[in-house]
Design a protein around this motif. Structure first.
Motif, PDB file in Angstrom:
ATOM      1  N   ASP A   6      47.198  54.131  43.015  1.00  0.00           N
ATOM      2  CA  ASP A   6      46.570  55.406  42.650  1.00  0.00           C
ATOM      3  C   ASP A   6      47.526  56.590  42.718  1.00  0.00           C
ATOM      4  N   GLU A  26      41.123  45.470  43.362  1.00  0.00           N
ATOM      5  CA  GLU A  26      40.703  46.779  43.837  1.00  0.00           C
ATOM      6  C   GLU A  26      41.705  47.334  44.836  1.00  0.00           C
ATOM      7  N   GLN A  27      42.200  46.475  45.727  1.00  0.00           N
ATOM      8  CA  GLN A  27      43.197  46.927  46.696  1.00  0.00           C
ATOM      9  C   GLN A  27      44.479  47.358  45.987  1.00  0.00           C
ATOM     10  N   ARG A  61      44.031  50.768  44.413  1.00  0.00           N
ATOM     11  CA  ARG A  61      44.117  51.846  45.387  1.00  0.00           C
ATOM     12  C   ARG A  61      45.564  52.120  45.780  1.00  0.00           C
TER      13      ARG A  61
END
Length: 458
Positions: free
Chosen positions: A91, A84-85, A88
């Motif tokens: 992104d 998830e990190q 991000r």
């Protein structure tokens, strides 16, 4: 599992601090009197014998025993949801083709401001992105200059140098394959191009990559390097080499030989979609890259051996001819390359399975992307799972193959190279350097010839 460690650490902006206590707390990592919240950590990496931790507030490098560094990395990544990190972090790059993401040390200038220290480097076809703390800096491709600078005298042997106008960057800690990918992208011209209208690829996101958990990683090389180093003769019997030489040497060769898979895994993990991930892990290219990387690893072994041989010869003031007499012959080098490559060649059936699964998956994804926006994606997941299974088998085979290749490299050192170095190290040091002896011999010869000539002229 321990919650307390002791490491030498360097927090960005400060010097190295020795024997710093590091503690896993409820929702943070405490490093001496500093605290790093779990939620602020966005990247961890093992490079050059270090554990590098990137957080929004600070960047920290840890140095210590490899097993403890590996343990700390596992503890941190288990708590910070690294996928998830990572998502991000990437992104802002959703419109770019990611080649790889890696940790590196950078120095230079970008946009008129100095840049220095540890960064997460993301290379895309469009440019190089550097992340540290809350900062994001970018160097667009192509650039005016792109090269790898080698400095045998430096701890950082190879530096990637990129320059464009007033901007200039130097990067270390990158694997050879990462440097090559960045060079290729930095030198490439932008071809442009456009997508056709009204296809599914324009109006719908691509199927997500969802890579399987793969075991081969930079951190996984260290236990193998240490095991093989422990099989070498005791350090007391080879005091002519630096302490821990073989552990670091085997680790370096592993990073070179397994670099293609590590690079492609990094690129695939940051890919925006299943198709890009599959292309990043192309079976045919991976196999060819691995063959070339194994040859480079053997070349690096030969280079390391020659460096230490030359140093001993100079220290003992031994005849310079020993450099060529004791060097690896072309036949010895070719034989070692063949033996080191053989374990990887045995993976050919697994590569064929991966290539077949990849071809079927990419064909189905291409049909889906070019079809209408409401086209059915039936069958994609089945083909994707077949591809993931083939990828897992190749991944497991890589670690096994490197273990076998490392045994061949260790045998070469044990049976041949160490004994040659030991022979030179055991020589009594000459009191007069060889070049002085040659000058004296030449002068003596000239004196004899001159005396004889005078005698004959009488």
């Amino acid at each position: 599992m321990s919650d307390r460690y002791t490491f030498d650490v360097r927090i960005e902006g400060g010097g190295v601090r020795r024997d710093v206590p590091v503690t896993m707390e409820a929702a943070a990592l405490r490093v001496g009197d500093e605290k790093v919240a779990d939620g602020s950590v966005f990247w961890t990496a093992r490079r050059a014998g270090l554990l590098l931790l990137f957080a929004r507030e600070k960047t920290i490098a840890f140095q210590g025993e490899p097993e403890e560094l590996d343990a700390l990395q596992r503890r941190v990544t288990a708590r910070v949801e690294p996928r998830e990190q990572r998502r991000r972090l990437l992104d802002p790059l959703t419109e770019e083709v990611v080649l790889f993401a890696a940790a590196a040390a950078a120095r230079g200038r970008l946009d008129g401001a100095p840049i220095e220290g540890l960064h997460v480097v993301v290379a895309t076809r469009e440019g190089l992105h550097l992340f540290a703390g809350d900062t994001h800096r970018e160097l667009s491709f192509p650039v005016d200059e792109a090269e790898v600078v080698s400095d045998p005298e430096s701890h950082f042997r190879d530096r990637l140098v990129l320059a464009d106008g007033e901007d200039r960057l130097e990067l270390v800690y990158l694997f050879p394959e990462e440097r090559e990918q960045a060079l290729e992208a930095a030198r490439r011209s932008d071809d442009g191009g456009s997508l056709e209208l009204f296809s599914r690829s324009e109006v719908a996101p691509p199927p997500p990559a969802e890579l399987p958990e793969l075991s081969t990683a930079a951190g996984s090389l260290q236990p193998a390097a240490r095991r093989e180093a422990d099989e070498m003769p005791p350090e007391s019997d080879r005091d002519f080499l630096p302490d821990h030489f073989f552990e670091m040497h085997f680790l370096e060769l592993g990073e070179i030989a397994l670099g293609p898979l590590l690079l492609r895994k990094s690129a695939a993990s940051g890919a925006q979609g299943l198709e890009r991930a599959a292309r990043a892990l192309d079976a045919g290219e991976l196999q060819e890259d691995t063959r070339a990387a194994v040859a480079r690893a053997v070349s690096r072994l030969d280079e390391a051996y020659r460096e230490h041989l030359g140093r001993l010869i100079e220290d003992r003031r031994a005849p310079g001819a020993l450099r060529s007499d004791l060097a690896l012959t072309e036949d010895e080098r070719a034989d070692l390359t063949t033996r080191a490559q053989a374990p990887f060649d045995k993976l050919a059936p697994r590569f064929r399975e991966l290539e077949e699964a990849q071809t079927k998956l990419l064909t189905r994804l291409e049909v889906l992307a070019e079809g209408p926006p409401d086209g059915s994606d039936r069958g994609v997941e089945e083909l994707a799972e077949e591809w993931r299974g083939a990828l897992r088998r190749v991944d497991r085979g890589y670690e096994e193959a490197w273990g076998e290749a490392l045994e061949e490299i260790r045998r070469t050192w044990s049976s041949t190279l160490l004994s040659r170095l030991s022979d030179v190290a055991s020589m009594e040091r000459r009191r007069v350097p060889e070049w002085v002896q040659l000058v004296l011999i030449a002068l003596g010869t000239a004196l004899v010839v001159g005396t004889a000539a005078l005698f004959l002229l009488r």
